[in-house]
Scaffold this active site. Structure first.
Site, mmCIF file in Angstrom:
data_model
loop_
_atom_site.group_PDB
_atom_site.id
_atom_site.type_symbol
_atom_site.label_atom_id
_atom_site.label_comp_id
_atom_site.label_asym_id
_atom_site.label_seq_id
_atom_site.Cartn_x
_atom_site.Cartn_y
_atom_site.Cartn_z
ATOM 1 C CG HIS A 28 7.284 -5.417 -2.609
ATOM 2 N ND1 HIS A 28 8.347 -4.904 -3.309
ATOM 3 C CD2 HIS A 28 6.546 -4.342 -2.203
ATOM 4 C CE1 HIS A 28 8.269 -3.586 -3.343
ATOM 5 N NE2 HIS A 28 7.192 -3.217 -2.673
ATOM 6 C CB SER A 64 8.351 -0.070 -2.513
ATOM 7 O OG SER A 64 7.451 -0.287 -3.567
ATOM 8 C CD GLU A 116 10.643 -7.670 -4.402
ATOM 9 O OE1 GLU A 116 9.978 -6.635 -4.635
ATOM 10 O OE2 GLU A 116 11.375 -7.784 -3.405
#
Length: 335
Positions: free
Chosen positions: A293, A169, A263
């Site tokens: 995710h 991320s 995602e």
């Protein structure tokens, strides 16, 4: 941007659809978690609730394997922890892990289950940098802390070619920024990079486009943008360390990018993959069907999590071993 379909990046040995458990998990997440994350305020109370919620979820669905060794580090500006799988012997290679969650929510501790399994699958110790979080510490605190951790590892005697950068991320954005800073300062680059669901576009314009075709089960682009704004804190989004550009990079490590097919950050993953290849680097992109995710962190929920970490471990081993072969070949030629 590439026009290729998700199927073009189907990982080796993976079916074109996620498992039944995976698809059910995505549905339940969309029905339960997404409404909460989209409504939570970015006030101090809302942030604290988010931190507790994510920490609980990570521990429940991705607990730390028994026998994992954890050693905390506090050395000047460097904060983090060494995570070693059970029985792991020390060696010259290491993984520097950069956790994600919008620069605001997670920590080295929340990701301990993931880093422990990554250590187990690769046979390498993992140092997770516990960078300072926003809103308490806005930009460039996290980037500065990562840079300090990388240079600390070099100072500990690790050769750059034996360091693997890994992250998820927001950790993906921090990793790319580190490479750019290394290039600018003449610091040697790591030997390989592995990113799970990397964030690249802090304006979330790429994510908004992805949402038009498929909503992310966990959070909306608007809500995620609000969290990241706590880190960017009013800075111009066109700043070089925020809007990253790899076009002028002279040396990029071989990179593996894994992203879930459900995602919104699959647009970011494609963009980063394209940038690396356009700069002359080697990038492998895997879009895992129906995955959420950072699904690699949730093995109790997602059957494919272990398979994905296995892919990452194979990539890391091959990338580092290839560098050894290339170095030995150059040595032979020079004699």
């Amino acid at each position: 941007m590439t026009s290729s379909t998700n199927h073009d990046y189907l990982p080796r040995g993976v079916f074109a659809a996620g498992s039944r458990r995976t698809r059910l998990a995505a549905l339940m997440t969309r029905l339960t978690l997404r409404p909460i994350t989209n409504l939570l305020p970015t006030s101090r109370g809302g942030i604290e609730f988010s931190r507790r919620l994510v920490a609980t979820s990570m521990n429940l669905f991705g607990p730390v394997p028994k026998g994992t060794r954890v050693d905390l580090v506090a050395d000047g500006p460097v904060r983090g922890e060494w995570v070693r799988a059970h029985g792991l012997a020390p060696g010259p290679r290491v993984i520097l892990y950069i956790h994600g969650s919008a620069y605001v929510i997670c920590s080295a501790r929340t990701h301990r289950g993931l880093t422990a399994r990554l250590s187990g699958s690769t046979g390498l110790p993992v140092f997770t940098v516990d960078y300072r979080l926003a809103p308490e510490h806005p930009f460039p605190a996290a980037a500065d802390d990562l840079e300090a951790a990388y240079r600390w590892l070099l100072g500990q005697g690790y050769d750059a070619a034996n360091i693997v950068i890994a992250g998820d991320s927001a950790g993906g954005h921090l990793a790319a920024d580190l490479l750019i800073e290394n290039d600018r300062t003449g610091t040697p680059q790591p030997g390989a990079m592995v990113l799970f669901s990397p964030l690249v576009d802090l304006d979330f314009e790429l994510s908004a486009r992805m949402e038009r075709t498929r909503k992310d089960p966990m959070i909306s682009a608007k809500a995620a943008r609000g969290l990241v704004a706590l880190y960017t804190d009013g800075h111009d989004s066109s700043l070089p360390r925020l809007r990253l550009d790899l076009a002028r990079m002279r040396d990029l490590p071989p990179t593996l990018i894994q992203v879930g097919g459900t995602e919104m950050l699959r647009g970011d993953a494609r963009h980063l993959h394209t940038m690396i290849e356009a700069a002359g680097g080697r990038s492998e992109l895997e879009i895992w069907p129906d995955q959420m995710h950072v699904f690699q962190a949730l093995p109790r929920l997602i059957p494919e999590a272990a398979h994905a970490l296995g892919h990452a471990a194979e990539f890391i081993t091959h990338a580092l071993d290839s560098q050894v072969v290339q170095y030995d070949s150059k040595e032979q030629v020079g004699r």
